[in-house]
Write an enzyme that holds these catalytic residues in place. Structure first.
Site, PDB file in Angstrom:
ATOM      1  N   LYS A   1       0.831  -1.202   0.000  1.00 12.02           N
ATOM      2  CA  LYS A   1       0.000   0.000   0.000  1.00 12.02           C
ATOM      3  C   LYS A   1       0.866   1.253   0.000  1.00 12.02           C
ATOM      4  O   LYS A   1       0.659   2.181  -0.794  1.00 12.02           O
ATOM      5  CB  LYS A   1      -0.932  -0.012   1.211  1.00 12.02           C
ATOM      6  CG  LYS A   1      -1.944   1.123   1.219  1.00 12.02           C
ATOM      7  CD  LYS A   1      -2.933   0.959   2.361  1.00 12.02           C
ATOM      8  CE  LYS A   1      -3.774  -0.284   2.178  1.00 12.02           C
ATOM      9  NZ  LYS A   1      -4.790  -0.457   3.237  1.00 12.02           N
TER      10      LYS A   1
ATOM     11  N   MET B   1      -5.727  -7.382   8.385  1.00  9.23           N
ATOM     12  CA  MET B   1      -5.136  -6.534   9.415  1.00  9.23           C
ATOM     13  C   MET B   1      -5.977  -5.268   9.583  1.00  9.23           C
ATOM     14  O   MET B   1      -7.083  -5.177   9.062  1.00  9.23           O
ATOM     15  CB  MET B   1      -3.676  -6.240   9.070  1.00  9.23           C
ATOM     16  CG  MET B   1      -2.832  -7.500   9.143  1.00  9.23           C
ATOM     17  SD  MET B   1      -1.104  -7.207   8.769  1.00  9.23           S
ATOM     18  CE  MET B   1      -1.192  -6.683   7.066  1.00  9.23           C
TER      19      MET B   1
ATOM     20  N   TYR C   1      15.523 -32.989 -15.265  1.00  7.90           N
ATOM     21  CA  TYR C   1      14.085 -33.160 -15.479  1.00  7.90           C
ATOM     22  C   TYR C   1      13.381 -33.339 -14.144  1.00  7.90           C
ATOM     23  O   TYR C   1      13.998 -33.659 -13.120  1.00  7.90           O
ATOM     24  CB  TYR C   1      13.794 -34.364 -16.382  1.00  7.90           C
ATOM     25  CG  TYR C   1      14.119 -35.709 -15.757  1.00  7.90           C
ATOM     26  CD1 TYR C   1      13.178 -36.396 -14.987  1.00  7.90           C
ATOM     27  CD2 TYR C   1      15.374 -36.288 -15.924  1.00  7.90           C
ATOM     28  CE1 TYR C   1      13.467 -37.613 -14.400  1.00  7.90           C
ATOM     29  CE2 TYR C   1      15.676 -37.510 -15.348  1.00  7.90           C
ATOM     30  CZ  TYR C   1      14.723 -38.166 -14.586  1.00  7.90           C
ATOM     31  OH  TYR C   1      15.027 -39.370 -13.998  1.00  7.90           O
TER      32      TYR C   1
END
Length: 883
Positions: free
Chosen positions: A22, A102, A855
């Site tokens: 954020k 939160m 592989y």
């Protein structure tokens, strides 16, 4: 001294580790010149220090004060100023999006004095001011003071009755504030804090502490987010969507996160703050309606959405507020999306020139591809859930409940769909599991026999449904509430959720699986076209080969259709079940060379036919065949049942003889007993018979014009001398038949990894058997311990994820890395692969690329996932120079 606080003008989107998602994105939008309220971010480092020491780190309070002063100067107001208050929000923001996990507190700075100043700011809007004050007390009380949120909600509901919250008068809201303050006083024994700076400091600490809240811990565990990241805290000048009908708040997506289609998607709520949209206190309106409500703000928002999508080159999730007609951006992030949307959006962005195909491959995941492949129950259909177990193998399956493998086979041969229901399964149930649409057990975990085998076959499976009382003898099970399901009754099981339903729930087929099976072209469906484009590019760039674990020609053929480049594990012990079990029993009970050779002679042509079919299905591709590796008890009758039969006089002379053999071969821990290479050295001729069957099958295929490429794998080797003893005999048979085949071993015993340099002298390839290597490294049985204590270990943080699901890099992975380095030091061309269940796990595939394997091998159904993740691993590590 560390810098703990950053102004929005100082950060950018690449600082998510420090500023959280954020904070980093608020800084990025600020740098882009978008309308973002001013503010600052307290770093994740400050959070980690606070959680470690139980107090704010030295210097943090000073930095917060300096940045708050700068914010006050920018805004021309002081925090909580009585006549003209600055209000702020305090919001969490971890590196990875954890929506709703939160805490957030809005309107910090309000008290009995500043509420009047806020009303003055809003042109005398007393209702708005008191509404903001009650919101502060409500959020602060719940988030910071730990008061049950229902107390505040009930008080609000009692006051407004059938009205909407915005219908409340200023006087009613003022009374509600007093009620809320009384709740705080009753619950905490103290007054609601009136000091704005104290409000902010307590809210910041509450956000720090919410990182370890139970719901956040659970979410991180589910999403595999590291527990030590911490959260940043964003302090942002408040803008208000609850000023009146000319204000509001909303969420927008630059594309449909459900389908990936372009357009205008989102919701808007007038006269509300951001939390109201999440809480669902009122019905929102579609984002398109904003064009009529606020035309100018709508046009500006569309322009910003286009700017953000072009800048981030991805679907963006946006939160915004309109305050008296003025648009403010509160958050943006790369938006979460469904699996189908992820593939569509990735290819759309390529077509728009925003990303290239390398980036498109990195924008999707193997987990998302797997979701697209699972059949699903129709979400709209009515369902009656009767129990829930572990989601062991995804998918949706419907059929009659049957309680024995034989019955499953019998009904399946008639063309009927069945669900095999057992307390737990064992190798003898293999035929029934193959015949059934799905498997349901009341015992066992995600790595039980039922789960492992079902995943290998791409078969839906629900394990450990402990609520069910399964009675095989009575051919029924009882579910909670007295629900009795008898053989023949139809049930539906959801291997994605673990749910068990009574009756038939409609199932929708996956077009992506039909595409991989070759039943439909890539051009018909936009989702299939997107999958085809991404998978084609993934195959072109990846360095890791992708092989299959397959034991039958049918499995091998399906694996090839799914894109397998060979077979990395063909388990021959699966070929000895059913009617052939008697031949193995004869071999074990043989008295003298003549009887033993007769049993081997009977088995050899059967083995040859098995290998011929598999080599034909994989013509031109390598087929690694593991010589027999079962604990012997799997081929003998149950000791207790046989003893009872003999003791009661119901047994025959053969039963008595068999009982003596069972006693002689009884082991306290069969998985660590006479199996693998040990069995081959102790039972003369067993391995030689298998090698000869392989060689003869290969020679026959070659004579028929085929291109067989067998490889012989010796299991459970712990010392090079064991391998040398078997290799010498096997090599002689190959020379005799004129067949070329690599001879190697499975690294599944820790000592084999520790002495890999010695073993490489005799082995031409290593195949890591990570199922047993994990068991032996950790010292626990996967069949016994998962249900017993894995949940507690996950809760305590001992595991981030089960070591049977993802390779334990610190322990098992370290052994693998050592074996790779020492093996290749002795034999530079040593072929290296993995054939354990981890071969189809995305994170484990990345690890295998990292340490330089050639592989990975996995069940046929997981091959597309491994193909995709092999490419993503190469692109993540920057190419093949890491190998």
């Amino acid at each position: 001294m560390a810098k703990f606080v950053y102004d929005f003008t100082e950060g950018n989107k690449d600082l998510k580790d420090l500023l959280g998602g954020k904070g980093a994105n608020l800084a990025e939008m600020t740098n882009l010149g978008l309308p973002v309220p001013p503010g600052f971010t307290i770093t994740t480092e400050a959070c980690r220090a606070y959680l470690a020491d139980g107090r704010t780190p030295e210097g943090l309070d000073r930095e917060i004060g300096e940045h708050l002063g700068a914010l006050e100067k920018t805004m021309g107001r002081r925090l909580g100023q009585a006549d003209d208050p600055l209000l702020v929000s305090v919001r969490s923001g971890a590196k990875f999006s954890m929506p709703g996990m939160m805490e957030t507190v809005l309107n910090i700075g309000l008290n009995d004095e500043s509420v009047h100043g806020l009303a003055k700011q809003a042109g005398g809007n007393e209702r708005f001011a008191w509404d903001s004050y009650r919101r502060l007390i409500q959020m602060f009380g719940k988030t910071v003071l730990g008061i049950d949120g229902d107390r505040f909600e009930h008080a609000l509901d009692d006051l407004k009755g059938a009205r909407q919250d915005y219908d409340l008068t200023p006087e009613e809201l003022q009374r509600l504030v007093e009620t809320y303050k009384g709740i705080v006083r009753e619950e905490t024994g103290r007054e609601f804090p009136a000091d704005p700076r104290e409000q902010m400091e307590l809210a910041i600490k509450a956000v720090f502490e919410s990182w370890n809240a139970p719901r956040a811990v659970l979410y991180r565990r589910q999403e595999r987010i590291p527990a030590d990241l911490g959260t940043a805290v964003n302090v942002v000048a408040m803008v208000f969507g609850n000023c009146g009908m000319d204000s509001g708040t909303g969420v927008a997506f630059t594309r449909d996160p459900g389908s990936g289609h372009q357009g205008v998607y989102g919701d808007y709520l007038q006269n509300a703050q951001g939390e109201d949209v999440v809480a669902g206190i009122r019905n929102t309106v579609p984002l398109q309606d904003l064009e009529k409500i606020h035309p100018e703000a709508y046009r500006e928002l569309l322009g910003i959405m286009e700017t953000l999508e072009n800048h981030y080159r991805d679907l963006c999730d946006i939160e915004f507020t309109i305050e008296r007609g003025k648009l403010w951006m509160l958050q943006t992030r790369v938006g979460k999306r469904t699996a189908g949307a992820a593939f569509r959006i990735a290819t759309q962005l390529v077509d728009q020139g925003l990303i290239d195909m390398d980036e498109a491959v990195q924008r999707v995941t193997g987990d998302q591809l797997a979701q697209l492949m699972f059949p699903r129950f129709d979400d709209k259909a009515a369902k009656k859930r009767i129990a829930t177990g572990m989601n062991a193998s995804p998918g949706a399956a419907v059929g009659q409940a049957v309680f024995s493998s034989e019955r499953a086979v019998e009904l399946a041969e008639r063309g009927e769909d069945v669900i095999l229901v057992r307390r737990e399964t064992n190798p003898d149930d293999l035929a029934g599991m193959i015949a059934a649409r799905g498997v349901l057990t009341s015992r066992g975990g995600k790595t039980s026999h039922a789960a492992v085998v079902a995943r290998g076959m791409g078969k839906t499976c629900v394990c450990g449904a402990e609520e069910l009382e399964v009675s095989p003898a009575e051919r029924r099970f009882t579910a909670p509430g007295g629900v009795v399901v008898r053989e023949g009754d139809v049930i539906s099981i959801d291997g994605t959720s673990g749910a068990v339903y009574l009756g038939e729930v409609p199932v929708a087929d996956s077009p992506v699986v039909r595409y991989f099976e070759g039943e439909r072209e890539a051009g018909g469906d936009d989702l299939v076209r997107a999958v085809h484009r991404i998978m084609s590019h993934a195959d072109a760039v990846r360095a890791l080969g992708v092989y299959a674990n397959a034991d039958t020609p049918e499995d091998a053929a399906r694996a090839r259709r799914f894109g397998a480049q060979g077979i990395g594990l063909c388990r021959t012990e699966h070929m000895f079940l059913g009617e052939r079990r008697q031949l193995v029993e004869d071999l074990i009970l043989a008295e003298g060379e003549e009887e033993r050779q007769a049993a081997l002679d009977a088995l050899e042509p059967l083995q040859k036919a098995d290998f011929t079919g598999i080599l034909e299905a994989m013509d031109g591709l390598p087929v690694t065949i593991r010589l027999i590796d079962p604990p012997l008890h799997e081929f003998l009758p149950d000791h207790v049942e046989l003893a009872v039969k003999v003791a009661t006089g119901k047994g025959t002379e053969k039963d008595a003889k068999l009982l003596e053999a069972v006693k002689r071969l009884h082991e306290q821990n069969p998985m660590l007993g006479l199996r693998g290479v040990r069995l081959g050295l102790v039972v003369p001729g067993l391995f030689a018979m298998q090698v000869r069957a392989i060689a003869e099958a290969a020679r026959e295929r070659r004579e028929q014009g085929g291109d067989p490429r067998p490889e012989i794998m010796i299991p459970l080797v712990g010392a090079v001398q064991e391998l040398e003893a078997v290799r010498e005999e096997a090599a002689a048979i190959l020379r005799e038949t004129g067949v070329e085949a690599l001879i190697g071993t499975m690294i599944e015993v820790p000592r084999a990894a520790l002495t890999a340099g010695q073993i490489a002298e005799a082995a031409e390839f290593f195949s890591f058997g990570t199922n047993d290597l994990t068991q032996m490294t950790w010292g626990f049985s996967r069949d016994d311990v998962e249900a017993a204590f894995f949940a507690k270990y996950l809760e305590l943080g001992v595991f981030g994820v089960s070591p049977f699901e993802t390779i334990d890099r610190d322990g098992v992975g370290r052994l693998m890395r050592l074996a790779v380095e020492e093996g290749r030091a002795v034999r530079p061309d040593l072929k290296l692969g993995i054939c354990g269940e981890h071969g189809g796990d995305p994170d484990s595939v990345h690890f295998c690329h990292e340490i330089g394997l050639d592989y990975v091998s996995c069940s046929p159904f997981r091959i597309p996932v491994a193909r995709l993740e092999a490419a993503r691993a190469l692109l993540t590590f920057g190419g093949s120079d890491t190998r």
